[in-house]
Design a protein around this motif. Structure first.
Motif, PDB file in Angstrom:
ATOM      1  N   MET A 241      -1.627  11.646   8.388  1.00 55.30           N
ATOM      2  CA  MET A 241      -1.303  12.630   7.362  1.00 55.30           C
ATOM      3  C   MET A 241      -0.937  11.948   6.047  1.00 55.30           C
ATOM      4  O   MET A 241      -1.360  12.374   4.968  1.00 55.30           O
ATOM      5  N   ILE A 242      -0.148  10.884   6.124  1.00 58.28           N
ATOM      6  CA  ILE A 242       0.210  10.140   4.917  1.00 58.28           C
ATOM      7  C   ILE A 242      -1.035   9.487   4.320  1.00 58.28           C
ATOM      8  O   ILE A 242      -1.231   9.484   3.095  1.00 58.28           O
ATOM      9  N   SER A 243      -1.887   8.944   5.178  1.00 54.48           N
ATOM     10  CA  SER A 243      -3.107   8.291   4.703  1.00 54.48           C
ATOM     11  C   SER A 243      -4.034   9.286   4.004  1.00 54.48           C
ATOM     12  O   SER A 243      -4.626   8.981   2.961  1.00 54.48           O
ATOM     13  N   VAL A 244      -4.164  10.477   4.568  1.00 54.41           N
ATOM     14  CA  VAL A 244      -4.999  11.522   3.958  1.00 54.41           C
ATOM     15  C   VAL A 244      -4.461  11.878   2.570  1.00 54.41           C
ATOM     16  O   VAL A 244      -5.215  11.955   1.592  1.00 54.41           O
ATOM     17  N   ALA A 245      -3.144  12.076   2.484  1.00 53.74           N
ATOM     18  CA  ALA A 245      -2.533  12.412   1.194  1.00 53.74           C
ATOM     19  C   ALA A 245      -2.741  11.293   0.185  1.00 53.74           C
ATOM     20  O   ALA A 245      -3.054  11.537  -0.990  1.00 53.74           O
ATOM     21  N   SER A 246      -2.601  10.046   0.637  1.00 51.40           N
ATOM     22  CA  SER A 246      -2.766   8.900  -0.254  1.00 51.40           C
ATOM     23  C   SER A 246      -4.192   8.797  -0.778  1.00 51.40           C
ATOM     24  O   SER A 246      -4.411   8.577  -1.982  1.00 51.40           O
ATOM     25  N   VAL A 247      -5.174   8.969   0.099  1.00 48.33           N
ATOM     26  CA  VAL A 247      -6.587   8.869  -0.312  1.00 48.33           C
ATOM     27  C   VAL A 247      -6.943   9.981  -1.296  1.00 48.33           C
ATOM     28  O   VAL A 247      -7.596   9.739  -2.328  1.00 48.33           O
ATOM     29  N   ILE A 248      -6.523  11.206  -1.000  1.00 50.96           N
ATOM     30  CA  ILE A 248      -6.837  12.332  -1.895  1.00 50.96           C
ATOM     31  C   ILE A 248      -6.183  12.133  -3.258  1.00 50.96           C
ATOM     32  O   ILE A 248      -6.812  12.344  -4.304  1.00 50.96           O
ATOM     33  N   LEU A 249      -4.919  11.709  -3.273  1.00 47.38           N
ATOM     34  CA  LEU A 249      -4.226  11.478  -4.536  1.00 47.38           C
ATOM     35  C   LEU A 249      -4.882  10.350  -5.328  1.00 47.38           C
ATOM     36  O   LEU A 249      -5.055  10.456  -6.550  1.00 47.38           O
ATOM     37  N   THR A 250      -5.257   9.284  -4.640  1.00 45.43           N
ATOM     38  CA  THR A 250      -5.895   8.153  -5.321  1.00 45.43           C
ATOM     39  C   THR A 250      -7.205   8.587  -5.953  1.00 45.43           C
ATOM     40  O   THR A 250      -7.492   8.268  -7.116  1.00 45.43           O
ATOM     41  N   SER A 251      -8.014   9.316  -5.198  1.00 39.13           N
ATOM     42  CA  SER A 251      -9.296   9.791  -5.719  1.00 39.13           C
ATOM     43  C   SER A 251      -9.098  10.723  -6.916  1.00 39.13           C
ATOM     44  O   SER A 251      -9.810  10.630  -7.921  1.00 39.13           O
ATOM     45  N   TRP A 252      -8.104  11.597  -6.824  1.00 40.68           N
ATOM     46  CA  TRP A 252      -7.821  12.535  -7.921  1.00 40.68           C
ATOM     47  C   TRP A 252      -7.348  11.790  -9.168  1.00 40.68           C
ATOM     48  O   TRP A 252      -7.798  12.069 -10.286  1.00 40.68           O
ATOM     49  N   LEU A 253      -6.443  10.827  -8.978  1.00 41.09           N
ATOM     50  CA  LEU A 253      -5.927  10.073 -10.113  1.00 41.09           C
ATOM     51  C   LEU A 253      -7.020   9.227 -10.775  1.00 41.09           C
ATOM     52  O   LEU A 253      -7.000   9.012 -11.990  1.00 41.09           O
ATOM     53  N   MET A 254      -7.986   8.780  -9.976  1.00 47.75           N
ATOM     54  CA  MET A 254      -9.096   8.016 -10.551  1.00 47.75           C
ATOM     55  C   MET A 254      -9.972   8.877 -11.457  1.00 47.75           C
ATOM     56  O   MET A 254     -10.665   8.356 -12.337  1.00 47.75           O
ATOM     57  N   GLN A 255      -9.947  10.200 -11.243  1.00 44.54           N
ATOM     58  CA  GLN A 255     -10.691  11.095 -12.121  1.00 44.54           C
ATOM     59  C   GLN A 255      -9.943  11.325 -13.437  1.00 44.54           C
ATOM     60  O   GLN A 255     -10.560  11.639 -14.464  1.00 44.54           O
ATOM     61  N   ILE A 256      -8.630  11.179 -13.398  1.00 44.46           N
ATOM     62  CA  ILE A 256      -7.796  11.460 -14.569  1.00 44.46           C
ATOM     63  C   ILE A 256      -7.622  10.220 -15.446  1.00 44.46           C
ATOM     64  O   ILE A 256      -7.717  10.293 -16.679  1.00 44.46           O
ATOM     65  N   LEU A 257      -7.364   9.088 -14.801  1.00 43.27           N
ATOM     66  CA  LEU A 257      -7.095   7.861 -15.553  1.00 43.27           C
ATOM     67  C   LEU A 257      -8.366   7.343 -16.213  1.00 43.27           C
ATOM     68  O   LEU A 257      -9.446   7.405 -15.627  1.00 43.27           O
ATOM     69  N   PRO A 258      -8.253   6.813 -17.414  1.00 43.89           N
ATOM     70  CA  PRO A 258      -9.441   6.257 -18.073  1.00 43.89           C
ATOM     71  C   PRO A 258      -9.892   4.959 -17.422  1.00 43.89           C
ATOM     72  O   PRO A 258      -9.072   4.192 -16.903  1.00 43.89           O
ATOM     73  N   THR A 259     -11.196   4.735 -17.400  1.00 46.52           N
ATOM     74  CA  THR A 259     -11.728   3.457 -16.917  1.00 46.52           C
ATOM     75  C   THR A 259     -11.913   2.561 -18.141  1.00 46.52           C
ATOM     76  O   THR A 259     -12.952   2.580 -18.796  1.00 46.52           O
ATOM     77  N   SER A 260     -10.866   1.830 -18.465  1.00 45.05           N
ATOM     78  CA  SER A 260     -10.886   1.028 -19.686  1.00 45.05           C
ATOM     79  C   SER A 260     -10.168  -0.296 -19.467  1.00 45.05           C
ATOM     80  O   SER A 260      -9.355  -0.430 -18.555  1.00 45.05           O
ATOM     81  N   TYR A 261     -10.469  -1.260 -20.318  1.00 46.67           N
ATOM     82  CA  TYR A 261      -9.880  -2.586 -20.199  1.00 46.67           C
ATOM     83  C   TYR A 261      -8.389  -2.553 -20.538  1.00 46.67           C
ATOM     84  O   TYR A 261      -7.978  -1.967 -21.534  1.00 46.67           O
ATOM     85  N   VAL A 262      -7.601  -3.187 -19.705  1.00 44.70           N
ATOM     86  CA  VAL A 262      -6.235  -3.543 -20.063  1.00 44.70           C
ATOM     87  C   VAL A 262      -6.185  -5.039 -20.316  1.00 44.70           C
ATOM     88  O   VAL A 262      -5.590  -5.505 -21.274  1.00 44.70           O
ATOM     89  N   ALA A 263      -6.845  -5.788 -19.443  1.00 43.02           N
ATOM     90  CA  ALA A 263      -6.972  -7.237 -19.606  1.00 43.02           C
ATOM     91  C   ALA A 263      -8.423  -7.557 -19.981  1.00 43.02           C
ATOM     92  O   ALA A 263      -9.351  -7.139 -19.294  1.00 43.02           O
ATOM     93  N   GLN A 264      -8.609  -8.278 -21.063  1.00 48.23           N
ATOM     94  CA  GLN A 264      -9.957  -8.603 -21.526  1.00 48.23           C
ATOM     95  C   GLN A 264     -10.638  -9.649 -20.639  1.00 48.23           C
ATOM     96  O   GLN A 264     -11.856  -9.640 -20.479  1.00 48.23           O
ATOM     97  N   GLU A 265      -9.846 -10.537 -20.050  1.00 50.53           N
ATOM     98  CA  GLU A 265     -10.401 -11.605 -19.214  1.00 50.53           C
ATOM     99  C   GLU A 265     -10.532 -11.134 -17.769  1.00 50.53           C
ATOM    100  O   GLU A 265      -9.582 -10.569 -17.206  1.00 50.53           O
ATOM    101  N   PRO A 266     -11.690 -11.378 -17.138  1.00 51.24           N
ATOM    102  CA  PRO A 266     -11.875 -10.952 -15.739  1.00 51.24           C
ATOM    103  C   PRO A 266     -10.842 -11.535 -14.776  1.00 51.24           C
ATOM    104  O   PRO A 266     -10.424 -10.858 -13.836  1.00 51.24           O
ATOM    105  N   ILE A 267     -10.425 -12.781 -15.014  1.00 54.46           N
ATOM    106  CA  ILE A 267      -9.465 -13.395 -14.091  1.00 54.46           C
ATOM    107  C   ILE A 267      -8.124 -12.671 -14.148  1.00 54.46           C
ATOM    108  O   ILE A 267      -7.441 -12.512 -13.124  1.00 54.46           O
ATOM    109  N   LEU A 268      -7.732 -12.199 -15.346  1.00 54.63           N
ATOM    110  CA  LEU A 268      -6.495 -11.430 -15.452  1.00 54.63           C
ATOM    111  C   LEU A 268      -6.657 -10.068 -14.789  1.00 54.63           C
ATOM    112  O   LEU A 268      -5.721  -9.559 -14.155  1.00 54.63           O
ATOM    113  N   GLY A 269      -7.846  -9.475 -14.913  1.00 53.53           N
ATOM    114  CA  GLY A 269      -8.109  -8.217 -14.223  1.00 53.53           C
ATOM    115  C   GLY A 269      -8.007  -8.382 -12.719  1.00 53.53           C
ATOM    116  O   GLY A 269      -7.446  -7.535 -12.024  1.00 53.53           O
TER     117      GLY A 269
END
Length: 274
Positions: A75-103
């Motif tokens: 039940m906790i795992s289901v809630a975590s997966v659904i929340l993660t997927s939902w938050l990935m739709q809301i959060l922007p897919t953008s750089y915070v760290a310019q260098e791949p190694i920092l990412g």
């Protein structure tokens, strides 16, 4: 209060994982481990929504878990997966760290913390953790080796098809760091042994026997008080440790519990069925 705290931890864990994905790994086209890694590599080559792929790939595992386990972990795992997927739709897919190694480094740290705190309350962020619980409840299965092998295949595929082995190496770094952080936040070893000194022997034994592990009863005596005590010993996996602690705290909050690392188990690990 406890349920509210658990819900908050699930939300924070999902948020950390989603931030690690969207703001550190995905912008650099890096991979995480497990099911999310499969979702990412397919998303990179098809431009499909990685958050939705993450949810879709986890669905059969969650259904399998509900059938095979049907407990709080799922039940906790289901809630975590659904929340993660939902938050990935809301959060922007953008750089915070310019260098791949920092990412790779900071993405691995965030995902590791998110996964670790979710494991601490008795759940997971989906994927191979669900497979791990199911298999380790039935077999003494070398899951870590299998998962490492599958992650290796995905990483090699990324480097080969992208013609960029730097991405593959940075992905390996992210997965390694994530695993180390999870170990630090949660627990390092797959198997542990719990020694439980309790005055609620019968009730606690009944509850523990509902788990797929055997329980050994040992009669002990306090060296100072000379009083007789009952000690229960059981070997379990890291996936079931939070559930074990919950049962002990519910039945006998004053029980003395010593949890130690188990290097190996010889003989029957899972409880024999009659």
């Amino acid at each position: 209060m406890k349920k509210a705290l658990d819900a908050f931890i699930i939300l924070v864990g999902a948020l950390l994982v989603a931030v690690g994905f969207n703001m550190f790994l995905i912008p650099h086209q890096l991979l995480s481990g497990g099911v999310s890694g499969f979702a990412m590599i397919i998303g990179y080559f098809t431009n499909w929504n990685i958050g939705l792929l993450y949810l879709i790939f986890n669905l059969p595992l969650m259904i399998w878990g509900m059938i095979a386990i049907g407990r709080r972990f799922i039940m906790i795992s289901v809630a975590s997966v659904i929340l993660t997927s939902w938050l990935m739709q809301i959060l922007p897919t953008s750089y915070v760290a310019q260098e791949p190694i920092l990412g790779a480094v900071f993405g691995g740290v965030l995902i590791g913390i998110g996964s670790g705190i979710t494991l601490r309350i008795g759940g997971s962020t989906g994927g191979f953790d669900i497979v791990g619980l199911i298999l380790t409840r039935k077999f003494d299965f070398p899951l870590g080796t299998i998962i490492s092998g599958m992650n290796g295949i995905v990483i090699v595929a990324l480097g080969y098809f992208k013609h960029n082995w730097d991405l593959a190496l940075f992905s390996m770094l992210a997965i390694y760091i994530c695993g180390k952080v999870v170990d630090t936040v949660h627990i390092r070893h797959v198997k542990v042994t719990a020694f439980i000194v309790t005055k609620q022997k019968d009730e606690l034994t009944h509850e523990l026997l509902q788990l797929p592990r055997g329980v050994t009863l040992v009669k002990t005596e306090g060296a100072y008080t000379k009083q007789q005590h009952d000690m229960l010993m059981t070997v379990t996996t890291r996936y079931e440790l939070a559930e074990l602690k919950r049962i002990i705290k519910k039945i006998d909050p004053k029980a003395f519990v010593n949890i130690v690392e188990t290097v190996g188990v010889v003989g029957e690990f899972r409880k024999l069925k009659s």
